[in-house]
Design a protein around this motif. Structure first.
Motif, short mmCIF file in Angstrom:
data_model
loop_
_atom_site.label_atom_id
_atom_site.label_comp_id
_atom_site.label_asym_id
_atom_site.label_seq_id
_atom_site.Cartn_x
_atom_site.Cartn_y
_atom_site.Cartn_z
N GLU A 1 0.83 -1.20 0.00
CA GLU A 1 0.00 0.00 0.00
C GLU A 1 0.87 1.26 0.00
O GLU A 1 0.60 2.22 -0.72
CB GLU A 1 -0.95 0.00 1.21
CG GLU A 1 -1.81 1.23 1.33
CD GLU A 1 -2.75 1.47 0.15
OE1 GLU A 1 -3.20 2.63 0.00
OE2 GLU A 1 -3.04 0.52 -0.61
N THR A 2 1.93 1.25 0.79
CA THR A 2 2.84 2.40 0.82
C THR A 2 3.51 2.57 -0.54
O THR A 2 3.62 3.69 -1.05
CB THR A 2 3.89 2.22 1.93
OG1 THR A 2 3.21 2.07 3.18
CG2 THR A 2 4.83 3.41 2.01
N ARG B 1 1.08 4.18 -2.93
CA ARG B 1 0.92 5.62 -2.68
C ARG B 1 2.15 6.40 -3.15
O ARG B 1 2.02 7.52 -3.65
CB ARG B 1 0.65 5.87 -1.20
CG ARG B 1 -0.73 5.39 -0.77
CD ARG B 1 -0.99 5.64 0.69
NE ARG B 1 -2.24 5.03 1.10
CZ ARG B 1 -2.93 5.40 2.15
NH1 ARG B 1 -2.49 6.39 2.91
NH2 ARG B 1 -4.05 4.80 2.46
N GLY C 1 0.02 6.90 4.62
CA GLY C 1 -0.55 5.83 5.44
C GLY C 1 0.29 5.44 6.63
O GLY C 1 0.08 4.39 7.24
#
Length: 191
Positions: free
Chosen positions: A15-16, A19, A164
């Motif tokens: 997820e990082t 992003r 995040g």
């Protein structure tokens, strides 16, 4: 200049990564870091660092000599940083050894670097894995004058949140200390 930087443990690396990819194009690089000290450890005792880093990227290999002074911000560990690119890595290693410095620790970092503008600042985000240290880390930094460190760190916290990363994910854990501890543990286990 001061390297205003925060480091965090990343609990959702994919997820990082997603992003970060939305902000800039990443570049995969492998860092080979050698930290030097005096025989009696006086650099570490003064909270200073002397490092030779060879960066292997897709298009080039470069070597950087870095000196970091003592922390100017205890909470983040931000330090004054002086770097210069060098042409001959082996000559720099030989020079430092000739001056009486000894390798304190050497290790490899697998990195994905992103350079982008955020909150009016040029920032460098580095997603890091070190084989001898559990987990994935995110370093986010910007170079500033010392008087700007508190504001820059606030800006970095804001960008980390956008990526995040929560405040409780922040760490001051040093790769050098973690690698040394891992190696001591391995050595103790083999006795």
């Amino acid at each position: 200049m001061i390297e205003a930087e925060l480091k965090a443990r990343v609990h959702a690396p994919q997820e990082t990564l997603r992003r970060l990819d939305e902000r800039a194009e990443g570049r995969a690089e492998v860092y080979q870091d050698t930290y030097y000290d005096t025989v009696d450890g006086s650099l570490e005792a003064r909270d200073e660092e002397l490092r030779v880093r060879t960066v292997h990227g897709r298009d080039e290999t470069r070597t950087i000599l870095t000196f970091k002074g003592a922390r100017v911000d205890e909470e983040s560990g931000s330090k004054p940083e002086h770097e210069t690119r060098v042409e001959d890595a082996e000559a720099v290693h030989a020079t430092l050894r000739g001056l009486g410095y000894v390798p304190a620790v050497a290790f490899e970092k697998r990195c994905r670097n992103y350079t982008f503008q955020a909150r009016g600042r040029q920032m460098l985000a580095t997603l890091v894995r070190v084989s001898e240290v559990d987990g994935t880390f995110l370093e986010l930094e910007t170079l500033v004058e010392e008087r700007e460190v508190p504001t820059a760190l606030d800006d970095i916290r804001t960008v980390l949140a956008e990526l995040g990363i929560d405040e409780e994910d922040l760490t001051r854990e040093l790769y050098t200390a973690a690698v040394k501890a891992h190696r001591l543990g391995e050595a103790a286990g083999s006795v």
